[in-house]
Every structure is written in C-alpha cells, then in structure tokens.
Design a protein around this motif. Sequence first.
Motif, PDB file in Angstrom:
ATOM      1  N   LYS A  79       0.832  -1.206   0.000  1.00 22.72           N
ATOM      2  CA  LYS A  79       0.000   0.000   0.000  1.00 22.72           C
ATOM      3  C   LYS A  79       0.868   1.257   0.000  1.00 22.72           C
ATOM      4  CE  LYS A  79      -4.403  -1.364   0.314  1.00 22.72           C
ATOM      5  NZ  LYS A  79      -5.192  -1.162  -0.891  1.00 22.72           N
ATOM      6  N   LEU A  98       0.788   4.014  -2.918  1.00 17.85           N
ATOM      7  CA  LEU A  98       0.481   5.421  -2.646  1.00 17.85           C
ATOM      8  C   LEU A  98       1.595   6.314  -3.155  1.00 17.85           C
ATOM      9  CD1 LEU A  98      -1.291   7.527  -1.274  1.00 17.85           C
ATOM     10  CD2 LEU A  98       0.029   7.181   0.802  1.00 17.85           C
ATOM     11  N   THR A 137      -7.313  10.601  -4.932  1.00 17.47           N
ATOM     12  CA  THR A 137      -6.761   9.285  -4.636  1.00 17.47           C
ATOM     13  C   THR A 137      -5.854   9.330  -3.412  1.00 17.47           C
ATOM     14  OG1 THR A 137      -6.882   8.453  -6.885  1.00 17.47           O
ATOM     15  CG2 THR A 137      -5.196   7.509  -5.488  1.00 17.47           C
ATOM     16  N   LYS A 181      -7.898   9.462  -0.179  1.00 17.28           N
ATOM     17  CA  LYS A 181      -8.534   8.178   0.122  1.00 17.28           C
ATOM     18  C   LYS A 181      -7.511   7.155   0.588  1.00 17.28           C
ATOM     19  CE  LYS A 181     -12.624   8.368  -2.828  1.00 17.28           C
ATOM     20  NZ  LYS A 181     -13.339   7.729  -3.959  1.00 17.28           N
ATOM     21  N   ARG A 182      -6.447   7.033  -0.193  1.00 13.69           N
ATOM     22  CA  ARG A 182      -5.489   5.990   0.110  1.00 13.69           C
ATOM     23  C   ARG A 182      -4.712   6.270   1.383  1.00 13.69           C
ATOM     24  NH1 ARG A 182      -3.398   2.131  -3.505  1.00 13.69           N
ATOM     25  NH2 ARG A 182      -4.832   1.678  -5.200  1.00 13.69           N
TER      26      ARG A 182
END
Lengths: 238, 238
Positions: A31, A35, B20, B23-24
């Motif tokens: 993740k 990101l 994005t 959110k991430r």
Amino acid sequence: MTRKKVKLAYIPSDSARKATFKKRKKGLMKKVSELSTLCGIEACAIIFSPFDGEPEIWPSPVSVRHMLSQFKNMPKMEQSKKMVNQDSFLKQRIARANEQLKRQRKDNREKEITKVMFKGLTTVGKLLQQDLNMLDLNDLGWIVEQNLKEISKRMEVLNKGGSINSSSGATAAHSSSQGEKKSSGFEQKQQRWLLDLMNPKQNNTGGFRGEDVIMFPFGDGESATTHSNNLWSNPFYP
Amino acid sequence: MTRKKVKLAYIPSDSARKATFKKRKKGLMKKVSELSTLCGIEACAIIFSPFDGEPEIWPSPVSVRHMLSQFKNMPKMEQSKKMVNQDSFLKQRIARANEQLKRQRKDNREKEITKVMFKGLTTVGKLLQQDLNMLDLNDLGWIVEQNLKEISKRMEVLNKGGSINSSSGATAAHSSSQGEKKSSGFEQKQQRWLLDLMNPKQNNTGGFRGEDVIMFPFGDGESATTHSNNLWSNPFYP
DNA sequence: ATCACTATCTTTAGCCG
DNA sequence: GCGGCTAAAGATAGTGA
C-alpha cells in the motif's frame, strides 16, 4: 463457511499473530509503495516487530538518501536546457522541446517532493530529538565529558586548519519556468537556501575530517566499547 | 460499467491525484493502526505530501514519547506485586493473582515492544543521520565555528560546576518472572542498560542547563535569525 | 472542492497439504 | 512453520449531487 469478521484486538495466539503479522505487513508495504507511485509523494513506514530484530523500513533506506542527492544534480539540468535551445531543425526542436517539457515536469515534481520531504524531515528530526531527550540527559554527564574531550581535539585541528570559507557560490538558477500548471506553492526563499545548502563547494582544505566527533544521541545502543559502534556516534562522518 | 483496473503509475491529473491520495492515505493509516493493534507491535508511517505542509504521521507523535516514558514507571510495578502477595482471602487472592497475571502479561508485552522499538529507534536515528549527512557538511564550516563558540562557554560552566556523577543507581529490578509463555528472547543484558539509562537521578546540580548548546543538524530550516528557531537547534533542551 | 454511493478490485482469515 | 487456496471482508475509482 462463515469466516468471522475479525474483531480488532490483539491476537493472543502466538502463531496466528505472527501469521497475520507477516501477511498484513506485506500488504501494508504494498500500500505504501502504491500510494507513493500513484500520487508521486514520498512516504515511509517503519515497523518494529518482536519477530525480527531490525525494524522493517519502507522504502529502502537508500531511497531517501538518493532523493536528497538529487539536489546535487540540478545544475546539470540547466545545461541540457541550453543545448536544446541551440538545435536547428524544427521537428527535432519540437520533439526535444516536448522531451524537455516532460523532463522539466518530472524534475519540477521531484524538486517539489524533495522540498516538502526535506522540510518534513526536519519535523521528523525534531520528533526523534524529543523522544531521545526523554532519556533524562541530565543524568548522563559523562556524555558531555566525552564531548569535551573530542571537542578539544577538534578545536586544535580547526585552529591549525585556517579559516573555513562558509559562503557557497549559490549560482544555481532556479528553473521553475513553464510546465506544471499548478506547482502548489514553491517558495523562492526556501528553495534558495536549500540550493545554497546543497550546492557543493570543492574546497576541502578545511582541517576537520574523519576523526572529528560531535556526540549524538543516536547509535546502536549495544556496546559502548568501540568508537564506531558507540551509543554516541558521529553525525558528521558516520 | 467497466471500471478499469488502475495501472500503477503516477496520476497526471492534479485533482484525481489529490482525491486518490486522500482516500489511500486514510486507508493506509487504518491499515497501520490495525496491524499495530492486531499484532501488538509498534509501527509508524510518515507521509510527505505536497498537499499539506506538515508530514502526516501515524501514530500521534506523543505515542512514541509516551512509550519511552513507560520505563520510568516500571519500578511501581514491583510494588503492586508485593501488595498482592500480602493479601489474605483465598478467593480474592486468586482473583487478584489473575488480574496481576493479566497486567503482568500486558506489561511484559509492552516492555518487549519498547525494547524492540527503542532498539529500532536508534536504527532510524542512524538513518536520518545519514540522510542529513548528505548535506555536504564540509561546506558548512561556520557550524563548527558556532559549535566552538558555544562549547567554550560550556567548558567554562562545566569546569566551574564541579564533577558530574554519571553512575546511575540502577536498582530497578528486572521482573520477567512468570506470565507470557514465550517472550521471544528478552536479553537481560540489553534490558539492563536500558534500565540504567532510563532510571532518573534527581541530582540536577550540574551546571549545564538551558543556555548550553551543541549544534544539531535538525531544525525547521526556515529562519536563521532566532535562536530557538535556528537550523541548528539544541538537542539537549529543545 | 467535498461528500456519498457502489461496482469492482484487493486484501486477508481460515484451511489444507 | 510455510506457501497456496478461496471466499468473505475491506478498500477504492469513478461518478453524480
């Protein structure tokens, strides 16, 4: 089969906990990586686990270092810019200009990231400082004593080594020109001192190299016998 | 509707990227939190984004500090242990013993975490050191000059202040006794020096307080005019 | 820009070998 | 213990208000 909905609490079973840990750590790192690439930002994750001695760190320690080193390469960018301007054929010019624009954008983004990251780094530094200051440093008078010993040496060396010129050339121009439509607040001022800081001067005649030590409350904390492996290691030449 | 499978690459659109990112980031933080609680480990994530000035940090900066401060409270645990032993009614005794066992387990886990985390912290410290060393500190001779000025002062104060007793009492016993079936390798040795380090001595008569400065390559990096806001701030008294 | 929605993709708990 | 599997749980890209 009804797989239960995992209540968010410490997993008592050693084996299950370790299994979950491994899986989730992997997922977490992915993740972070995603990101970072998707949003073009710098991020890091540090996981202290009893399962492995060293803390897990993302990204590779080198990457942060690499990022900072980019500052040194910035002047080269200027040159390539000039080169492109002197090209003759129109098509090539357009092609190269586009190339350039692309690079410029990338470079701008990298600079921006670096700026933010560097600024942030100081925050993190402060944080760690504070944490390490918890060690009630007042009780560790011997540290200061150690400092003083090393410092006397340093004083001597410095006084012999002559005066050190500290004003850096700082000729590297700031190329924010075209490109990125929204650069989210570049500050010329800060950018300038960063450049000044980063721009290397080849004048290495100063007397302080290698042996000079200013004690630092960082280190491996295992042994206090060797110098390089001391609780208080050298911040200037690690 | 066919929602595409997001290719893993920098999102060019500013708005989409930011969306994005938000959110991430949220998701990532949740993951870190979950990993931490589920597996009983310490972890942190730091995200440097151009979208907000300060880096995003999980967990709260205080949590790390809090963790270190636990060491200071350890001796109290010993007392409560004794208290339980002197209780008279059997039932109560069993109940309390169980309570105690539970606390003991929790405490052991926390100690273990702290140990690992502290050890890791030094690694992180080294990391940051290295990164900050990239600044070609050779070019910043004035720092050393500044150091020397402050250090002469410090020397005077120290020489006047008399000798500083550096051997700490270190009477805090190590209570790993019963409880946790598998404590994944507590090392007595390391635990001991940590205790020594943490155990505060109330002898604050030493002469160095407040004004003494050893320069540090950490700081906010904005202004160099004020002292407390200097690029090189004081590691001993922030 | 920010929220809420939800179809779809991704992660992972629980098993099994 | 480890790695692979699968279905449930969870995250999120795209969208519209």
